[in-house]
Scaffold this motif. Structure first.
Motif, PDB file in Angstrom:
ATOM      1  N   TRP A  46      55.397  20.373 -15.483  1.00 22.40           N
ATOM      2  CA  TRP A  46      55.255  19.090 -15.425  1.00 22.40           C
ATOM      3  C   TRP A  46      56.164  18.161 -16.356  1.00 22.40           C
ATOM      4  O   TRP A  46      55.786  18.296 -17.451  1.00 22.40           O
ATOM      5  N   GLN A  47      56.781  17.340 -15.801  1.00 23.22           N
ATOM      6  CA  GLN A  47      57.757  16.487 -16.970  1.00 23.22           C
ATOM      7  C   GLN A  47      57.497  15.131 -16.728  1.00 23.22           C
ATOM      8  O   GLN A  47      57.257  14.445 -15.500  1.00 23.22           O
ATOM      9  N   ALA A  48      57.214  14.177 -17.661  1.00 20.58           N
ATOM     10  CA  ALA A  48      57.111  12.798 -17.359  1.00 20.58           C
ATOM     11  C   ALA A  48      58.316  12.283 -17.116  1.00 20.58           C
ATOM     12  O   ALA A  48      59.541  12.247 -17.568  1.00 20.58           O
ATOM     13  N   ALA A  49      58.127  11.548 -15.824  1.00 23.42           N
ATOM     14  CA  ALA A  49      59.496  10.871 -15.158  1.00 23.42           C
ATOM     15  C   ALA A  49      59.510   9.451 -15.129  1.00 23.42           C
ATOM     16  O   ALA A  49      60.498   8.907 -15.253  1.00 23.42           O
ATOM     17  N   ALA A  50      58.284   8.611 -15.455  1.00 25.95           N
ATOM     18  CA  ALA A  50      58.392   7.370 -15.347  1.00 25.95           C
ATOM     19  C   ALA A  50      56.945   6.640 -16.068  1.00 25.95           C
ATOM     20  O   ALA A  50      56.162   7.490 -16.114  1.00 25.95           O
ATOM     21  N   THR A  51      57.228   5.625 -16.563  1.00 28.72           N
ATOM     22  CA  THR A  51      55.940   4.751 -17.173  1.00 28.72           C
ATOM     23  C   THR A  51      55.697   3.574 -16.847  1.00 28.72           C
ATOM     24  O   THR A  51      57.054   2.932 -16.368  1.00 28.72           O
ATOM     25  N   ASP A  52      54.662   2.974 -16.713  1.00 29.46           N
ATOM     26  CA  ASP A  52      54.294   1.505 -16.489  1.00 29.46           C
ATOM     27  C   ASP A  52      53.159   0.955 -16.880  1.00 29.46           C
ATOM     28  O   ASP A  52      52.121   1.722 -17.111  1.00 29.46           O
ATOM     29  N   ARG A  53      53.258  -0.175 -17.498  1.00 29.52           N
ATOM     30  CA  ARG A  53      51.784  -0.869 -17.719  1.00 29.52           C
ATOM     31  C   ARG A  53      51.335  -1.749 -16.725  1.00 29.52           C
ATOM     32  O   ARG A  53      52.084  -2.399 -16.069  1.00 29.52           O
ATOM     33  N   LEU A  54      50.204  -1.311 -16.172  1.00 29.23           N
ATOM     34  CA  LEU A  54      49.592  -2.114 -15.121  1.00 29.23           C
ATOM     35  C   LEU A  54      48.950  -3.556 -15.337  1.00 29.23           C
ATOM     36  O   LEU A  54      49.080  -4.126 -14.630  1.00 29.23           O
ATOM     37  N   GLY A  55      48.226  -3.212 -16.313  1.00 26.99           N
ATOM     38  CA  GLY A  55      47.567  -4.582 -16.885  1.00 26.99           C
ATOM     39  C   GLY A  55      46.222  -4.944 -16.244  1.00 26.99           C
ATOM     40  O   GLY A  55      45.812  -4.500 -15.534  1.00 26.99           O
ATOM     41  N   GLU A  56      45.547  -6.018 -16.901  1.00 29.50           N
ATOM     42  CA  GLU A  56      44.302  -6.011 -16.448  1.00 29.50           C
ATOM     43  C   GLU A  56      44.088  -6.822 -15.108  1.00 29.50           C
ATOM     44  O   GLU A  56      43.163  -6.381 -14.507  1.00 29.50           O
ATOM     45  N   ALA A  57      45.179  -7.454 -14.677  1.00 29.15           N
ATOM     46  CA  ALA A  57      45.030  -7.924 -13.227  1.00 29.15           C
ATOM     47  C   ALA A  57      44.960  -6.719 -12.187  1.00 29.15           C
ATOM     48  O   ALA A  57      44.213  -6.774 -11.264  1.00 29.15           O
ATOM     49  N   PHE A  58      45.700  -5.816 -12.497  1.00 28.34           N
ATOM     50  CA  PHE A  58      45.803  -4.742 -11.553  1.00 28.34           C
ATOM     51  C   PHE A  58      44.525  -3.847 -11.801  1.00 28.34           C
ATOM     52  O   PHE A  58      44.115  -3.220 -10.759  1.00 28.34           O
ATOM     53  N   VAL A  59      43.805  -3.773 -13.096  1.00 32.42           N
ATOM     54  CA  VAL A  59      42.569  -2.838 -13.133  1.00 32.42           C
ATOM     55  C   VAL A  59      41.543  -3.591 -12.459  1.00 32.42           C
ATOM     56  O   VAL A  59      40.984  -3.232 -11.495  1.00 32.42           O
ATOM     57  N   ARG A  60      41.608  -5.031 -12.403  1.00 31.38           N
ATOM     58  CA  ARG A  60      40.619  -5.883 -11.669  1.00 31.38           C
ATOM     59  C   ARG A  60      40.849  -5.795 -10.131  1.00 31.38           C
ATOM     60  O   ARG A  60      39.637  -5.396  -9.373  1.00 31.38           O
ATOM     61  N   THR A  61      42.058  -5.674  -9.720  1.00 28.58           N
ATOM     62  CA  THR A  61      42.404  -5.588  -8.078  1.00 28.58           C
ATOM     63  C   THR A  61      42.028  -4.201  -7.766  1.00 28.58           C
ATOM     64  O   THR A  61      41.290  -3.952  -6.613  1.00 28.58           O
ATOM     65  N   ALA A  62      42.111  -3.153  -8.592  1.00 29.61           N
ATOM     66  CA  ALA A  62      42.024  -1.632  -8.062  1.00 29.61           C
ATOM     67  C   ALA A  62      40.478  -1.308  -8.007  1.00 29.61           C
ATOM     68  O   ALA A  62      39.851  -0.892  -6.854  1.00 29.61           O
ATOM     69  N   LEU A  63      39.797  -2.130  -8.968  1.00 29.69           N
ATOM     70  CA  LEU A  63      38.060  -1.935  -8.705  1.00 29.69           C
ATOM     71  C   LEU A  63      37.734  -2.767  -7.685  1.00 29.69           C
ATOM     72  O   LEU A  63      36.708  -2.599  -7.036  1.00 29.69           O
ATOM     73  N   ALA A  64      38.329  -4.075  -7.531  1.00 26.80           N
ATOM     74  CA  ALA A  64      37.794  -4.997  -6.366  1.00 26.80           C
ATOM     75  C   ALA A  64      37.685  -4.524  -5.020  1.00 26.80           C
ATOM     76  O   ALA A  64      36.888  -5.215  -4.230  1.00 26.80           O
ATOM     77  N   ALA A  65      38.534  -3.524  -4.812  1.00 26.32           N
ATOM     78  CA  ALA A  65      38.477  -2.970  -3.464  1.00 26.32           C
ATOM     79  C   ALA A  65      37.415  -2.134  -2.988  1.00 26.32           C
ATOM     80  O   ALA A  65      37.074  -2.168  -1.766  1.00 26.32           O
ATOM     81  N   ASN A  66      36.451  -1.850  -3.936  1.00 23.56           N
ATOM     82  CA  ASN A  66      35.186  -1.076  -3.611  1.00 23.56           C
ATOM     83  C   ASN A  66      34.008  -1.630  -4.279  1.00 23.56           C
ATOM     84  O   ASN A  66      32.854  -1.234  -3.947  1.00 23.56           O
ATOM     85  N   LEU A  67      34.205  -2.369  -5.065  1.00 23.21           N
ATOM     86  CA  LEU A  67      33.132  -3.138  -5.900  1.00 23.21           C
ATOM     87  C   LEU A  67      33.196  -4.718  -5.669  1.00 23.21           C
ATOM     88  O   LEU A  67      34.212  -5.207  -5.379  1.00 23.21           O
ATOM     89  N   SER A  68      32.184  -5.311  -6.205  1.00 25.47           N
ATOM     90  CA  SER A  68      32.023  -6.900  -5.989  1.00 25.47           C
ATOM     91  C   SER A  68      33.084  -7.195  -6.998  1.00 25.47           C
ATOM     92  O   SER A  68      33.658  -6.789  -7.944  1.00 25.47           O
ATOM     93  N   VAL A  69      33.639  -8.389  -6.720  1.00 23.91           N
ATOM     94  CA  VAL A  69      34.889  -9.177  -7.621  1.00 23.91           C
ATOM     95  C   VAL A  69      34.260  -9.278  -8.989  1.00 23.91           C
ATOM     96  O   VAL A  69      34.825  -9.187 -10.196  1.00 23.91           O
ATOM     97  N   GLU A  70      32.879  -9.762  -8.976  1.00 23.74           N
ATOM     98  CA  GLU A  70      32.298  -9.897 -10.499  1.00 23.74           C
ATOM     99  C   GLU A  70      32.270  -8.886 -11.315  1.00 23.74           C
ATOM    100  O   GLU A  70      32.484  -8.822 -12.452  1.00 23.74           O
ATOM    101  N   ARG A  71      31.925  -7.772 -10.839  1.00 26.31           N
ATOM    102  CA  ARG A  71      31.793  -6.324 -11.588  1.00 26.31           C
ATOM    103  C   ARG A  71      33.225  -5.926 -11.670  1.00 26.31           C
ATOM    104  O   ARG A  71      33.251  -5.445 -13.041  1.00 26.31           O
ATOM    105  N   ALA A  72      34.113  -5.886 -10.839  1.00 23.46           N
ATOM    106  CA  ALA A  72      35.470  -5.720 -11.127  1.00 23.46           C
ATOM    107  C   ALA A  72      36.122  -6.249 -12.244  1.00 23.46           C
ATOM    108  O   ALA A  72      36.616  -5.719 -13.176  1.00 23.46           O
ATOM    109  N   SER A  73      35.790  -7.729 -12.369  1.00 25.40           N
ATOM    110  CA  SER A  73      36.263  -8.731 -13.438  1.00 25.40           C
ATOM    111  C   SER A  73      35.690  -8.146 -14.741  1.00 25.40           C
ATOM    112  O   SER A  73      36.339  -8.104 -15.817  1.00 25.40           O
ATOM    113  N   ARG A  74      34.510  -7.954 -14.797  1.00 27.35           N
ATOM    114  CA  ARG A  74      33.653  -7.627 -16.044  1.00 27.35           C
ATOM    115  C   ARG A  74      34.340  -6.454 -16.468  1.00 27.35           C
ATOM    116  O   ARG A  74      34.418  -6.241 -17.769  1.00 27.35           O
TER     117      ARG A  74
END
Length: 261
Positions: free
Chosen positions: A140-168
């Motif tokens: 396996w070889q690294a082909a690409a990298t990306d910074r996703l950031g806090e806004a993405f983390v919050r969005t990914a979690l908010a799909a299945n958790l409350s917005v409040e918990r995702a934000s925290r």
């Protein structure tokens, strides 16, 4: 009328090459594109609000449109993620600039991360923490990298958790890098998402939230991992402030060793 005012702000931004000026200062990444959208759209909303207050006080503020959308859209969706940039970008512009005439300062010295946008921080505050990645192996070889950031983390979690918990759980973000791995002979990609947190407790809170989110989306496995839509995933804690989500084929997840200096 407010639509015309909003779009005329964009016309002025185009004339002033605002987008290019922001892009020159912000790293090109998923997180950086959220920042660019926040500044461009947030200043347009704030300038439109100033126009309405001065010339059409009978109209509701432009900001109200995006607040209404926020309540109507599904948390964790792409549309919800994009709309948040309008809301938080407007709040950032109001907090960091002395009115629409000063918005040019945000084009030349914009925030660098979505964390700064979300928490109304200047570009010099909470800069991304050092994150050194080393990968190796022939299969396996690294082909690409990306910074996703806090806004993405919050969005990914908010799909299945409350917005409040995702934000925290997303708060306390220090840095991250998503690494895409591919085989030299082709085939499906696999991924390692490395996140650095401000404190060990921030890492603990994210790990617990991510585990609950993955369990809600898929099936928790006996080995501590998850199976989500045919993808195998496992979460590693190689250091107190570091979390690593490995996802992809069974072979990649089972055979990937994660360490931290």
């Amino acid at each position: 009328r407010w639509v015309l005012a909003h779009e005329l702000v964009h016309y002025v931004q185009f004339q002033q090459t605002a987008g290019a000026r922001i892009a020159a200062a912000v790293p090109d990444s998923t997180d950086g594109r959220y920042v660019q959208r926040s500044v461009i759209e947030g200043t347009a909303v704030a300038a439109t609000d100033a126009y309405i207050a001065a010339h059409a006080p009978d109209l509701p503020p432009n900001a109200a449109v995006y607040q209404d959308l926020d309540r109507a859209l599904t948390p964790g969706s792409i549309a919800w993620h994009y709309n948040r940039a309008y809301i938080e970008g407007r709040e950032y512009a109001v907090a960091q600039a002395a009115g629409p005439k000063a918005f040019g300062t945000l084009y030349d010295d914009p925030p660098r991360t979505s964390e700064q946008v979300i928490h109304d921080l200047p570009p010099t505050a909470e800069v991304p923490q050092p994150l050194n990645l080393t990968t190796g192996g022939d299969e396996w070889q690294a082909a690409a990298t990306d910074r996703l950031g806090e806004a993405f983390v919050r969005t990914a979690l908010a799909a299945n958790l409350s917005v409040e918990r995702a934000s925290r759980a997303a708060a306390g973000w220090g840095n991250d890098s998503l690494v895409t791995f591919r085989r030299p002979d082709g085939g499906a990609s696999s991924y390692a998402w490395v996140l650095r947190w401000d404190t060990a407790s921030d890492a603990d809170e994210f790990a617990a939230a991510l585990g609950d989110s993955l369990s809600a989306r898929g099936t928790a496995l006996d080995d501590g991992g998850w199976q989500v839509a045919g993808v195998h995933a496992a979460l590693h804690r190689p250091a107190a402030r570091t979390t690593v989500l490995v996802a992809g084929t069974d072979g990649f997840v089972d055979e990937t060793a994660v360490t931290a200096a």
